[in-house]
Design an enzyme around this catalytic site. Structure first.
Site, PDB file in Angstrom:
ATOM      1  N   CYS A  25       0.820  -1.207   0.000  1.00 21.77           N
ATOM      2  CA  CYS A  25       0.000   0.000   0.000  1.00 21.77           C
ATOM      3  C   CYS A  25       0.867   1.275   0.000  1.00 21.77           C
ATOM      4  CB  CYS A  25      -0.998  -0.059   1.147  1.00 21.77           C
ATOM      5  SG  CYS A  25      -2.491   0.822   0.754  1.00 21.77           S
TER       6      CYS A  25
ATOM      7  N   HIS B  59      -3.525  -4.889   1.774  1.00 25.57           N
ATOM      8  CA  HIS B  59      -2.862  -5.127   3.072  1.00 25.57           C
ATOM      9  C   HIS B  59      -2.901  -6.605   3.479  1.00 25.57           C
ATOM     10  CE1 HIS B  59      -2.393  -0.986   4.872  1.00 25.57           C
ATOM     11  NE2 HIS B  59      -3.205  -0.709   3.877  1.00 25.57           N
TER      12      HIS B  59
ATOM     13  N   GLU C 162      -1.183  -8.113   5.589  1.00 27.14           N
ATOM     14  CA  GLU C 162      -0.948  -8.254   7.033  1.00 27.14           C
ATOM     15  C   GLU C 162      -2.239  -8.112   7.833  1.00 27.14           C
ATOM     16  OE1 GLU C 162      -0.546  -5.633   5.322  1.00 27.14           O
ATOM     17  OE2 GLU C 162      -0.905  -3.840   6.501  1.00 27.14           O
TER      18      GLU C 162
END
Ligand SMILES: NC(=O)CC[C@H](N)C(=O)O
Length: 253
Positions: free
Chosen positions: A78, A202, A204
């Site tokens: 990102c 994202h 994560e």
């Protein structure tokens, strides 16, 4: 194996948590000299203008550029992807400094403003072939960028067909709509160029660890630091991951 995670701003803790789940130590990088202690780096999502200001304040840009130039594996997610791009459009007035290295042009807020953030399945054939699991990955797009153009050395790892009901309204994307007569558009959301990896979403923030695992293998190949046994394959050793398709956003655990 120790992986550096740029920890100026944004979702660095979440990346470190995923690395921990994969049995890998992630260390926070806040100062240029700390880059000497790691052989690979993750630049997290957050807000790229703010991150750039902080990086400038901490005099990190020359060290980050050197790190990239040396061919050390770097993954930008990102805002991190924006950092790694050679060119960004849709920047705030005055622009912002980029690390560069990834031969592509990104649009900073391609999908619109913060409230137009969304989740969607993106097609990830290369990831599925290397890491197993489904052919799609649940992408969490938070005021996300997209990759508009890539150079010849850049491999496209994921794209996303923007559906017509997600036609964008913010001023930052008006020009994109005008350029295209059809509202649907396939946009590039993950790329690889040598030792550089970029994702517009994202990973994560999901329970699916395949992108982290993929990056660790890239890092292992270059640095020789990761044995495949130190990386937990998705859906094999961690029983929790068998349920990953049902979990959209449990994230930070
Ligand atoms: N989630 C994110 O990292 C958003 C990035 C944001 N579009 C920026 O310009 O920095």
């Amino acid at each position: 194996m120790v992986v550096g995670v740029l920890a100026l701003q944004g979702s660095f803790n979440e990346h470190i948590a995923v690395l921990r789940r994969l049995g890998v130590k992630g260390v926070e990088i806040k100062k240029p000299e700390q880059l000497d202690n790691v052989s690979s780096l993750i630049i997290p999502g957050g807000e790229s203008t703010t991150m750039a200001k902080l990086a400038e304040f901490h005099k990190l840009f020359p060290a980050l550029r050197e790190f990239v130039k040396m061919g050390k594996p770097v993954w930008g997610t990102c805002a991190g992807l924006i950092f790694l791009a050679d060119k960004a459009v849709g920047q705030k007035q005055g622009g912002q400094e980029l690390v560069g290295g990834l031969d592509c042009t990104v649009h900073r807020n391609f999908f619109g403003s913060q409230i137009q953030s969304f989740e969607a399945d993106v097609s990830v054939p290369e990831l599925a072939s290397k890491e197993g699991g489904p052919e799609t990955f649940r992408g969490v797009f938070i005021r996300a960028p997209a990759i508009l153009e890539v150079g010849p050395e850049v491999e496209v790892l994921a794209d996303y067909l923007v559906p017509s009901n997600k036609v964008l309204y913010s001023s930052s994307t008006v020009e994109i709509q005008e350029e295209n007569s059809t509202p649907e558009k396939k946009v590039i959301v993950a790329v690889k160029q040598g030792s550089l990896l970029g994702t517009a979403f994202h990973p994560e923030l999901t329970a699916d660890t395949r992108w982290h695992s993929y990056f660790l293998k890239m890092a292992g190949e270059v640095g020789g630091g990761a044995s495949s046994s130190s990386i937990v394959a998705v859906g094999e050793e961690d029983p929790g991951l068998n349920q990953q398709s049902k979990i959209d956003l449990p994230v930070f655990q």
